[in-house]
Design a protein around this motif. Structure first.
Motif, PDB file in Angstrom:
ATOM      1  N   MET A   1      -3.468 -11.336  14.676  1.00 54.17           N
ATOM      2  CA  MET A   1      -3.293 -10.786  13.449  1.00 54.17           C
ATOM      3  C   MET A   1      -1.996 -10.354  13.007  1.00 54.17           C
ATOM      4  N   GLU A   2      -1.300 -10.474  11.711  1.00 51.73           N
ATOM      5  CA  GLU A   2      -0.225 -10.114  11.143  1.00 51.73           C
ATOM      6  C   GLU A   2      -0.714  -9.340  10.001  1.00 51.73           C
ATOM      7  N   ILE A   3       0.295  -8.405   9.670  1.00 56.16           N
ATOM      8  CA  ILE A   3       0.304  -7.533   8.548  1.00 56.16           C
ATOM      9  C   ILE A   3       1.383  -8.045   7.630  1.00 56.16           C
ATOM     10  N   ASP A   4       1.287  -8.457   6.403  1.00 54.37           N
ATOM     11  CA  ASP A   4       2.338  -8.969   5.437  1.00 54.37           C
ATOM     12  C   ASP A   4       3.011  -7.391   5.373  1.00 54.37           C
ATOM     13  N   PRO A   5       4.679  -7.751   5.534  1.00 57.16           N
ATOM     14  CA  PRO A   5       5.443  -6.745   5.226  1.00 57.16           C
ATOM     15  C   PRO A   5       5.345  -6.026   3.894  1.00 57.16           C
ATOM     16  N   GLU A   6       4.968  -6.573   2.923  1.00 58.44           N
ATOM     17  CA  GLU A   6       4.560  -5.844   1.593  1.00 58.44           C
ATOM     18  C   GLU A   6       3.358  -4.855   1.827  1.00 58.44           C
ATOM     19  N   SER A   7       2.512  -5.084   2.775  1.00 57.97           N
ATOM     20  CA  SER A   7       1.324  -4.361   2.804  1.00 57.97           C
ATOM     21  C   SER A   7       1.585  -3.179   3.654  1.00 57.97           C
ATOM     22  N   LEU A   8       2.741  -3.328   4.529  1.00 59.02           N
ATOM     23  CA  LEU A   8       2.720  -2.591   5.788  1.00 59.02           C
ATOM     24  C   LEU A   8       2.760  -0.765   5.172  1.00 59.02           C
ATOM     25  N   ALA A   9       3.236  -0.679   4.136  1.00 54.83           N
ATOM     26  CA  ALA A   9       3.309   0.675   3.521  1.00 54.83           C
ATOM     27  C   ALA A   9       1.760   1.084   3.184  1.00 54.83           C
ATOM     28  N   PHE A  10       1.177   0.576   2.554  1.00 51.04           N
ATOM     29  CA  PHE A  10      -0.191   0.808   2.190  1.00 51.04           C
ATOM     30  C   PHE A  10      -0.997   0.913   3.560  1.00 51.04           C
ATOM     31  N   VAL A  11      -1.021   0.034   4.415  1.00 51.34           N
ATOM     32  CA  VAL A  11      -1.811   0.103   5.778  1.00 51.34           C
ATOM     33  C   VAL A  11      -1.332   1.549   6.454  1.00 51.34           C
ATOM     34  N   MET A  12      -0.075   1.770   6.386  1.00 49.70           N
ATOM     35  CA  MET A  12       0.210   2.707   7.250  1.00 49.70           C
ATOM     36  C   MET A  12      -0.327   4.168   6.623  1.00 49.70           C
ATOM     37  N   GLY A  13      -0.142   4.317   5.187  1.00 48.32           N
ATOM     38  CA  GLY A  13      -0.892   5.328   4.479  1.00 48.32           C
ATOM     39  C   GLY A  13      -2.346   5.492   4.968  1.00 48.32           C
ATOM     40  N   VAL A  14      -2.930   4.470   4.890  1.00 46.79           N
ATOM     41  CA  VAL A  14      -4.478   4.745   5.005  1.00 46.79           C
ATOM     42  C   VAL A  14      -4.782   5.170   6.642  1.00 46.79           C
ATOM     43  N   LEU A  15      -3.728   4.567   7.637  1.00 49.09           N
ATOM     44  CA  LEU A  15      -4.082   5.208   8.737  1.00 49.09           C
ATOM     45  C   LEU A  15      -3.636   6.640   9.057  1.00 49.09           C
ATOM     46  N   THR A  16      -2.561   6.918   8.378  1.00 49.99           N
ATOM     47  CA  THR A  16      -2.062   8.438   8.323  1.00 49.99           C
ATOM     48  C   THR A  16      -2.989   9.334   7.717  1.00 49.99           C
ATOM     49  N   GLU A  17      -3.897   8.745   6.424  1.00 44.99           N
ATOM     50  CA  GLU A  17      -4.674   9.539   5.974  1.00 44.99           C
ATOM     51  C   GLU A  17      -6.029   9.815   6.835  1.00 44.99           C
ATOM     52  N   LEU A  18      -6.366   8.759   7.443  1.00 43.31           N
ATOM     53  CA  LEU A  18      -7.395   8.631   8.116  1.00 43.31           C
ATOM     54  C   LEU A  18      -7.785   9.781   9.165  1.00 43.31           C
ATOM     55  N   TYR A  19      -6.463   9.743   9.913  1.00 42.15           N
ATOM     56  CA  TYR A  19      -6.273  10.781  10.856  1.00 42.15           C
ATOM     57  C   TYR A  19      -5.577  12.314  10.478  1.00 42.15           C
ATOM     58  N   SER A  20      -5.510  12.472   9.347  1.00 46.22           N
ATOM     59  CA  SER A  20      -4.540  13.644   8.809  1.00 46.22           C
ATOM     60  C   SER A  20      -5.157  14.882   9.397  1.00 46.22           C
ATOM     61  N   ASP A  21      -6.499  14.958   9.714  1.00 47.28           N
ATOM     62  CA  ASP A  21      -7.228  16.174  10.023  1.00 47.28           C
ATOM     63  C   ASP A  21      -7.993  15.850  11.428  1.00 47.28           C
ATOM     64  N   PRO A  22      -7.216  15.769  12.665  1.00 43.09           N
ATOM     65  CA  PRO A  22      -7.702  15.176  13.476  1.00 43.09           C
ATOM     66  C   PRO A  22      -9.012  15.819  14.024  1.00 43.09           C
ATOM     67  N   ILE A  23      -9.323  17.022  13.909  1.00 40.14           N
ATOM     68  CA  ILE A  23     -10.474  17.462  14.054  1.00 40.14           C
ATOM     69  C   ILE A  23     -11.876  17.149  13.350  1.00 40.14           C
ATOM     70  N   MET A  24     -11.746  16.864  12.153  1.00 39.12           N
ATOM     71  CA  MET A  24     -12.530  16.017  11.388  1.00 39.12           C
ATOM     72  C   MET A  24     -12.793  14.774  11.707  1.00 39.12           C
ATOM     73  N   ALA A  25     -11.545  13.936  12.185  1.00 45.27           N
ATOM     74  CA  ALA A  25     -11.597  12.672  12.466  1.00 45.27           C
ATOM     75  C   ALA A  25     -12.543  12.477  13.758  1.00 45.27           C
ATOM     76  N   PHE A  26     -12.383  13.536  14.579  1.00 45.15           N
ATOM     77  CA  PHE A  26     -13.205  13.563  15.783  1.00 45.15           C
ATOM     78  C   PHE A  26     -14.760  13.689  15.421  1.00 45.15           C
TER      79      PHE A  26
END
Length: 66
Positions: A1-26
């Motif tokens: 699997m590869e991530i397009d370098p132009e999409s990397l910022a979007f992917v990192m944003g999604v992953l960061t927001e997903l776990y921005s609240d670790p307790i709620m993520a749990f």
């Protein structure tokens, strides 16, 4: 699997927001797993969630799934 370098910022944003609240993520992860297990087993009963309190400081998610 590869991530397009132009999409990397979007992917990192999604992953960061997903776990921005670790307790709620749990909590969300355990609840979602319980719902999925019940769907797989054909169970329509609600998933039970017990939150900690002074009498019982335990978080529990109870399902009737596989």
């Amino acid at each position: 699997m590869e991530i397009d370098p132009e999409s990397l910022a979007f992917v990192m944003g999604v992953l960061t927001e997903l776990y921005s609240d670790p307790i709620m993520a749990f909590i969300r992860e355990y609840y979602t797993n319980a719902v999925d297990a019940q769907k797989e087993a054909g169970v329509t009963d609600p998933v039970q969630v017990f939150t900690p309190n002074q009498m019982n400081p335990t978080f529990r998610v109870v399902d009737k799934g596989v």
